[in-house]
Design a protein around this motif. Structure first.
Motif, PDB file in Angstrom:
ATOM      1  N   ASP A 215     -50.898  32.833  27.883  1.00 51.99           N
ATOM      2  CA  ASP A 215     -51.679  33.979  28.330  1.00 51.99           C
ATOM      3  C   ASP A 215     -51.210  34.530  29.670  1.00 51.99           C
ATOM      4  O   ASP A 215     -51.691  35.573  30.114  1.00 51.99           O
ATOM      5  CB  ASP A 215     -53.158  33.591  28.466  1.00 51.99           C
ATOM      6  N   PHE A 216     -50.293  33.840  30.327  1.00 49.29           N
ATOM      7  CA  PHE A 216     -49.888  34.241  31.667  1.00 49.29           C
ATOM      8  C   PHE A 216     -48.401  34.553  31.731  1.00 49.29           C
ATOM      9  O   PHE A 216     -47.578  33.869  31.115  1.00 49.29           O
ATOM     10  CB  PHE A 216     -50.227  33.139  32.683  1.00 49.29           C
TER      11      PHE A 216
ATOM     12  N   ARG B 294     -55.997  23.016  31.017  1.00 52.83           N
ATOM     13  CA  ARG B 294     -54.570  23.194  30.792  1.00 52.83           C
ATOM     14  C   ARG B 294     -53.939  23.905  31.987  1.00 52.83           C
ATOM     15  O   ARG B 294     -54.520  24.824  32.572  1.00 52.83           O
ATOM     16  CB  ARG B 294     -54.368  24.010  29.521  1.00 52.83           C
ATOM     17  N   SER B 295     -52.732  23.489  32.335  1.00 53.24           N
ATOM     18  CA  SER B 295     -52.016  24.116  33.441  1.00 53.24           C
ATOM     19  C   SER B 295     -51.661  25.554  33.102  1.00 53.24           C
ATOM     20  O   SER B 295     -51.359  25.884  31.945  1.00 53.24           O
ATOM     21  CB  SER B 295     -50.741  23.336  33.737  1.00 53.24           C
ATOM     22  N   LYS B 296     -51.695  26.411  34.112  1.00 51.31           N
ATOM     23  CA  LYS B 296     -51.301  27.802  33.919  1.00 51.31           C
ATOM     24  C   LYS B 296     -49.778  27.957  33.830  1.00 51.31           C
ATOM     25  O   LYS B 296     -49.272  28.986  33.399  1.00 51.31           O
ATOM     26  CB  LYS B 296     -51.822  28.657  35.085  1.00 51.31           C
TER      27      LYS B 296
ATOM     28  N   GLN C 118     -45.817  37.229  29.299  1.00 58.31           N
ATOM     29  CA  GLN C 118     -47.010  36.803  28.546  1.00 58.31           C
ATOM     30  C   GLN C 118     -46.720  36.869  27.050  1.00 58.31           C
ATOM     31  O   GLN C 118     -46.157  37.823  26.539  1.00 58.31           O
ATOM     32  CB  GLN C 118     -48.169  37.743  28.919  1.00 58.31           C
TER      33      GLN C 118
ATOM     34  N   THR D 179     -45.015  34.875  34.154  1.00 56.64           N
ATOM     35  CA  THR D 179     -44.471  34.317  35.390  1.00 56.64           C
ATOM     36  C   THR D 179     -43.195  35.069  35.725  1.00 56.64           C
ATOM     37  O   THR D 179     -42.772  35.974  34.999  1.00 56.64           O
ATOM     38  CB  THR D 179     -44.149  32.816  35.242  1.00 56.64           C
TER      39      THR D 179
ATOM     40  N   ARG E  28     -54.530  38.786  26.199  1.00 53.10           N
ATOM     41  CA  ARG E  28     -55.734  38.043  26.577  1.00 53.10           C
ATOM     42  C   ARG E  28     -56.942  38.628  25.857  1.00 53.10           C
ATOM     43  O   ARG E  28     -57.057  39.829  25.688  1.00 53.10           O
ATOM     44  CB  ARG E  28     -55.946  38.106  28.095  1.00 53.10           C
TER      45      ARG E  28
ATOM     46  N   PRO F 167     -55.639  19.892  36.737  1.00 54.42           N
ATOM     47  CA  PRO F 167     -56.440  21.093  36.961  1.00 54.42           C
ATOM     48  C   PRO F 167     -57.915  20.873  36.619  1.00 54.42           C
ATOM     49  O   PRO F 167     -58.247  20.251  35.613  1.00 54.42           O
ATOM     50  CB  PRO F 167     -55.799  22.114  36.016  1.00 54.42           C
TER      51      PRO F 167
ATOM     52  N   ASP G 286     -48.943  28.341  30.155  1.00 61.45           N
ATOM     53  CA  ASP G 286     -49.956  28.998  29.348  1.00 61.45           C
ATOM     54  C   ASP G 286     -49.408  30.315  28.794  1.00 61.45           C
ATOM     55  O   ASP G 286     -48.935  31.168  29.560  1.00 61.45           O
ATOM     56  CB  ASP G 286     -51.192  29.261  30.222  1.00 61.45           C
TER      57      ASP G 286
END
Length: 255
Positions: free
Chosen positions: A242-243, A235-237, A250, A245, A254, A126, A240
């Motif tokens: 903060d995310f 860093r890959s999401k 999460q 999926t 954030r 990334p 993460d």
């Protein structure tokens, strides 16, 4: 039945399970002897008929496979790496199509991925690059003008360059003319994943010198791009906290 099978980059245990099974069942094996590890032939059944295509013409290869198929024998055409990359399989398949002969393809691990594994590389970091270009320099086989090294280098993506180890000085020149800085990381991997594998990290500017000092003139793949240095990437999401999926909520608010 004729099966086109990718042998993998070299190591005898890097053929797929399907490819190994097809070798075990084959009555006739036609293998690219100049590039395929002969240890793979040990997977064959007792006393299969084996042909080394390095000493044969296209017509001779096809005569062997067609005759065997008409006798009801199972045939494996064993290509190096993955046969979809520089495998010269389309011309064979077209002849089989014209004869009404059924065939299948079994993929293999290509040298670009064997070399990446040897160097612990990720080609798509990334914020560095999300693109991998597989290509070659022109030799006896021409390259379309729009696909010259200079044009592809303008993207400054990760590149895996096949069949070009004997032209490293010219390759480096074209890479820099296309847009890569001379200090861009590069690597030469000789016989990736074979027992005799050798690997060298350098830069585009020292590519030719590195190849010459180590006697590399063939059977090597050249890798180019900032991913080789594996630094300054995001860093890959995917993992993460903060995310959210589809599979994970999460983990923190954030900022």
């Amino acid at each position: 039945m004729i099966d086109f099978v990718g042998a993998g980059p070299g190591a005898e245990d890097l053929i797929t399970l399907r490819g190994k099974r097809l070798l075990e069942e084959a009555d006739v094996i036609v293998y690219a002897g100049s590039l395929v590890n002969p240890a793979l032939l040990s997977y064959g059944k007792k006393d299969p008929k084996i042909y080394n295509s390095a000493t044969m013409t296209l017509e001779e290869v096809m005569d062997v496979m067609i005759e065997a198929d008409r006798k009801g024998l199972s045939v494996v055409r064993l290509h190096t790496g993955d046969q979809s990359i520089y495998g010269a399989v389309r011309e064979q398949m077209d002849i089989l199509d014209a004869k009404g002969i059924v065939y299948r393809s079994c993929p293999g691990v290509s040298a670009a991925f064997g070399a990446a594994a040897s160097l612990d590389l990720e080609y798509t970091l990334p914020e560095v690059t999300q693109t991998l270009i597989l290509t070659r320099m022109e030799g006896r086989t021409a390259v379309p003008e729009r696909e010259k090294i200079e044009s592809l280098a303008a993207h400054r993506a990760s590149m895996a360059i096949y069949l070009s180890a004997g032209m490293l000085e010219e390759l480096a020149k074209r890479l820099t003319e296309g847009g890569y800085p001379a200090d861009t990381p590069a690597a030469i991997v000789y016989k990736a994943t074979w027992p005799e594998e050798k690997k060298y990290i350098c830069t585009i500017g020292t590519l030719a010198k590195t190849g010459k000092e180590n006697g590399i003139t063939k059977t090597a793949i050249v890798l180019v791009g900032d991913v080789i240095a594996h630094r300054s990437y995001a860093r890959s999401k995917l993992y993460d906290p903060d995310f959210s999926t589809e599979f994970r909520k999460q983990r923190r608010e954030r900022m």
